[in-house]
Structures are given as structure tokens and as C-alpha cells.
Design a protein around this motif. Structure first.
Motif, PDB file in Angstrom:
ATOM      1  N   PRO A   8       0.852  -1.189   0.000  1.00 47.01           N
ATOM      2  CA  PRO A   8       0.000   0.000   0.000  1.00 47.01           C
ATOM      3  C   PRO A   8       0.888   1.239   0.000  1.00 47.01           C
ATOM      4  N   ALA A   9       0.788   2.048  -1.032  1.00 45.21           N
ATOM      5  CA  ALA A   9       1.650   3.235  -1.181  1.00 45.21           C
ATOM      6  C   ALA A   9       0.824   4.411  -1.679  1.00 45.21           C
ATOM      7  N   ALA A  10      -0.433   4.450  -1.253  1.00 50.21           N
ATOM      8  CA  ALA A  10      -1.331   5.497  -1.749  1.00 50.21           C
ATOM      9  C   ALA A  10      -1.580   6.587  -0.707  1.00 50.21           C
ATOM     10  N   GLY A  11      -0.797   6.565   0.369  1.00 49.46           N
ATOM     11  CA  GLY A  11      -1.002   7.562   1.425  1.00 49.46           C
ATOM     12  C   GLY A  11      -0.394   8.903   1.036  1.00 49.46           C
ATOM     13  N   LYS A  22       6.003  10.459   1.616  1.00 50.76           N
ATOM     14  CA  LYS A  22       7.293   9.923   2.094  1.00 50.76           C
ATOM     15  C   LYS A  22       7.765   8.713   1.286  1.00 50.76           C
ATOM     16  N   GLN A  23       6.830   7.917   0.739  1.00 47.16           N
ATOM     17  CA  GLN A  23       7.254   6.715   0.000  1.00 47.16           C
ATOM     18  C   GLN A  23       7.988   7.065  -1.293  1.00 47.16           C
ATOM     19  N   ALA A  52      -0.312  -0.347  -4.563  1.00 47.11           N
ATOM     20  CA  ALA A  52      -1.463   0.566  -4.624  1.00 47.11           C
ATOM     21  C   ALA A  52      -0.934   1.991  -4.500  1.00 47.11           C
ATOM     22  N   GLY A  73      -7.093   3.346  -2.264  1.00 48.59           N
ATOM     23  CA  GLY A  73      -8.374   3.864  -1.796  1.00 48.59           C
ATOM     24  C   GLY A  73      -8.179   4.956  -0.765  1.00 48.59           C
ATOM     25  N   ALA A  74      -9.283   5.337  -0.142  1.00 48.84           N
ATOM     26  CA  ALA A  74      -9.235   6.442   0.820  1.00 48.84           C
ATOM     27  C   ALA A  74      -8.516   6.040   2.101  1.00 48.84           C
ATOM     28  N   THR A  75      -8.502   4.757   2.406  1.00 47.32           N
ATOM     29  CA  THR A  75      -7.820   4.274   3.608  1.00 47.32           C
ATOM     30  C   THR A  75      -6.780   3.235   3.204  1.00 47.32           C
ATOM     31  N   ARG A  76      -5.851   2.985   4.119  1.00 50.21           N
ATOM     32  CA  ARG A  76      -4.860   1.932   3.861  1.00 50.21           C
ATOM     33  C   ARG A  76      -5.573   0.602   3.599  1.00 50.21           C
ATOM     34  N   SER A  79      -6.861   0.439   0.187  1.00 44.08           N
ATOM     35  CA  SER A  79      -5.757   0.275  -0.773  1.00 44.08           C
ATOM     36  C   SER A  79      -5.330  -1.192  -0.838  1.00 44.08           C
ATOM     37  N   ASP A  97       4.354  -2.308   4.236  1.00 47.69           N
ATOM     38  CA  ASP A  97       4.346  -0.847   4.129  1.00 47.69           C
ATOM     39  C   ASP A  97       5.409  -0.385   3.135  1.00 47.69           C
ATOM     40  N   ALA A  98       5.035   0.596   2.315  1.00 42.91           N
ATOM     41  CA  ALA A  98       5.969   1.124   1.307  1.00 42.91           C
ATOM     42  C   ALA A  98       7.178   1.791   1.942  1.00 42.91           C
ATOM     43  N   VAL A  99       7.080   2.095   3.196  1.00 45.81           N
ATOM     44  CA  VAL A  99       8.107   2.917   3.850  1.00 45.81           C
ATOM     45  C   VAL A  99       8.895   2.129   4.902  1.00 45.81           C
TER      46      VAL A  99
HETATM   47  O1  C5P Z   1      -0.151   6.180   7.434  1.00 43.53           O
HETATM   48  P1  C5P Z   1       0.671   4.932   7.575  1.00 43.53           P
HETATM   49  O2  C5P Z   1       2.130   5.243   7.795  1.00 43.53           O
HETATM   50  O3  C5P Z   1       0.133   3.944   8.545  1.00 43.53           O
HETATM   51  O4  C5P Z   1       0.583   4.218   6.139  1.00 43.53           O
HETATM   52  C1  C5P Z   1       1.109   2.943   5.964  1.00 43.53           C
HETATM   53  C2  C5P Z   1       1.140   2.632   4.479  1.00 43.53           C
HETATM   54  O5  C5P Z   1      -0.176   2.624   3.933  1.00 43.53           O
HETATM   55  C3  C5P Z   1       1.959   3.660   3.677  1.00 43.53           C
HETATM   56  O6  C5P Z   1       2.815   2.943   2.803  1.00 43.53           O
HETATM   57  C4  C5P Z   1       0.886   4.454   2.944  1.00 43.53           C
HETATM   58  O7  C5P Z   1       1.319   4.965   1.692  1.00 43.53           O
HETATM   59  C5  C5P Z   1      -0.213   3.420   2.758  1.00 43.53           C
HETATM   60  N1  C5P Z   1      -1.570   3.994   2.570  1.00 43.53           N
HETATM   61  C6  C5P Z   1      -2.301   3.662   1.421  1.00 43.53           C
HETATM   62  N2  C5P Z   1      -3.547   4.196   1.207  1.00 43.53           N
HETATM   63  C7  C5P Z   1      -4.063   5.077   2.072  1.00 43.53           C
HETATM   64  C8  C5P Z   1      -3.340   5.424   3.253  1.00 43.53           C
HETATM   65  C9  C5P Z   1      -2.090   4.861   3.473  1.00 43.53           C
HETATM   66  O8  C5P Z   1      -1.844   2.847   0.591  1.00 43.53           O
HETATM   67  N3  C5P Z   1      -5.249   5.607   1.811  1.00 43.53           N
END
Ligand code: C5P
Length: 216
Positions: A8-11, A22-23, A52, A73-76, A79, A97-99
Motif C-alpha cells: 500500500p503506497a497510496a497515502g 514519504k514513500q 497501490a 483507496g481512501a484508507t490503507r 488500498s 508498508d511502502a516505507v
Molecule cells: O499512514 P501509515 O504510515 O500507517 O501508512 C502505511 C502505508 O499505507 C503507507 O505505505 C501508505 O502509503 C499506505 N496507505 C495507502 N492508502 C491510504 C493510506 C495509506 O496505501 N489511503
């Protein structure tokens, strides 16, 4: 058993600040997400990686046989759910996590083995701070510290279990899938994590990651 990885990398990375999530910040000259994808690609058991990302980035991304980009999506959790639809016919799925660029193959292999045997597994590290449950600025509970672990990724699952829990939890906003699997009655094993597998969340984490790369 065949293995797919979901990243998940959509944050938007609001805690990190700045224009670039940050990713996509550079670490050792490469975007952190690219480092993570390359590390999984170099693992012999990983057949597919689904990343994602924000919808506007999907068309720009370079799709290959082994690396797919889908809209998050709107939330992890959303995604991860979107990415799961594109993993194909695999037996095990890891969510990472992407990070977190410093996961080790040793831990990943142990997690895959535990997930194959028990259904689900995540890397956990002991908590060094005392953790209080707080409501309205008051402590309501202080869990016994030795019973607490901090959850890292990659979190690994039999694909059928991850599909089951994400379907049942649709619309929730869980911050990890291991907790969801436990909530829906699946056995979830903890495997020793590694303190160096930290999540790059704030600018000082990125500075520490750069120092770690220089020393490696
Ligand atoms: O915010 P947090 O550090 O917990 O996010 C963990 C991972 O989820 C990150 O790699 C972030 O890009 C991803 N993410 C996502 N979609 C979102 C919110 C977060 O893919 N809507």
C-alpha cells in the motif's frame, strides 16, 4: 507455495510533511518505494508485486509482468483490498508498508513459513515504552508491557484468509491486517521482528535511514 506481495503506497504522508509523500522521497538516491519493490523482486519466491498508488499515478507507472500498479483507496485498508484483487492465483500474500525499506529475507522467510503452517503471521517487536490507553486526557488502562508487541510488516497470510477478513471488514479502517485476521477468529502467529525494520514516518526517520545505508 507461490507468493505475492501487496504494497500500500497510496497515502499522502501527512505526518512527514512536505509536498512529496514519504514513500517517494529519495533514500540513497532512489525513491523509498523503489528500494522496497527491488528488494522483494530479488527474492526468489515472490512471483508478483501489486503496488497501490494514488489514482493519478497509475497511468504513469511502468507495469511489468511481476510488478502491477493499481489505484489505492481512501484508507490503507481499502488500498490493500484494491491490490488484493490483482494478485492472481497465489497461495500466500504478504502485505508490506511502502516505507519500511529494511526488512530482512530472514524474517520474511520465517513469516512465510509461519503463514503457510498457521494461516497468518506478522513480525512483532517488544515495546520499550509503557503504553497507556487514554480517553479524555486520562489513563483508563495500562496493559502489562511484556504482553505488548509493536506490529511491523511484512504481514503474511494464506490468500484465502486475507480475502476472507478484508471482505468481512469492508468499510473499516484497520491499520494492519494481522489484527483483522485475529478479530475474525483466525490464528495469527507473531514472529520476532527486527528493530531496524522501522517505518519511515517523520523526517528524522529518513535521516536515520540515510545513516544506516551509509554504514551498510
Ligand atoms: O499512514 P501509515 O504510515 O500507517 O501508512 C502505511 C502505508 O499505507 C503507507 O505505505 C501508505 O502509503 C499506505 N496507505 C495507502 N492508502 C491510504 C493510506 C495509506 O496505501 N489511503
Amino acid at each position: 507455495m507461490s507468493v505475492a506481495v501487496i504494497i500500500p503506497a497510496a497515502g499522502s504522508g501527512s505526518r512527514f510533511g512536505g509536498e512529496i509523500p514519504k514513500q517517494f522521497r529519495l533514500l540513497g538516491g532512489k525513491p523509498i518505494l523503489q528500494l522496497v519493490v527491488e528488494r522483494f523482486l530479488a527474492h526468489e519466491r515472490v512471483s508478483r508485486i501489486v503496488v497501490a498508488v494514488a489514482e493519478m499515478l497509475v497511468d504513469e507507472a511502468k507495469q511489468t509482468d511481476r510488478v502491477k500498479f493499481v489505484a489505492g483507496g481512501a484508507t490503507r485498508q481499502q488500498s490493500v483490498t484494491n491490490a488484493l484483487a490483482s494478485v492472481g492465483d497465489v497461495e500466500l500474500v504478504a502485505v508490506h508498508d511502502a516505507v519500511r525499506p529494511f526488512f530482512t529475507y530472514g524474517t520474511f522467510d520465517a513469516l512465510l513459513a509461519a503463514a503457510a503452517e498457521h494461516g497468518a503471521a506478522f513480525p512483532g517487536v517488544p515495546v520499550t515504552d509503557t503504553i497507556h490507553l487514554v480517553r479524555d486526557d486520562r489513563i483508563v488502562q495500562t496493559p502489562d508491557r511484556p504482553a505488548l508487541v509493536a506490529a511491523q510488516t511484512p504481514q503474511c497470510f494464506r490468500a484465502a484468509i486475507l480475502r476472507d477478513v478484508l471482505t468481512r471488514a469492508a468499510g473499516d479502517d484497520a491499520t494492519d491486517e494481522a489484527g483483522l485476521a485475529a478479530r475474525f477468529g483466525h490464528e495469527v502467529r507473531v514472529v520476532p521482528g527486527d528493530p531496524t525494520n522501522f517505518k519511515i514516518t517523520r523526517p528524522e526517520d529518513l535521516a536515520m535511514a540515510e545513516r544506516m545505508l551509509e554504514e551498510a
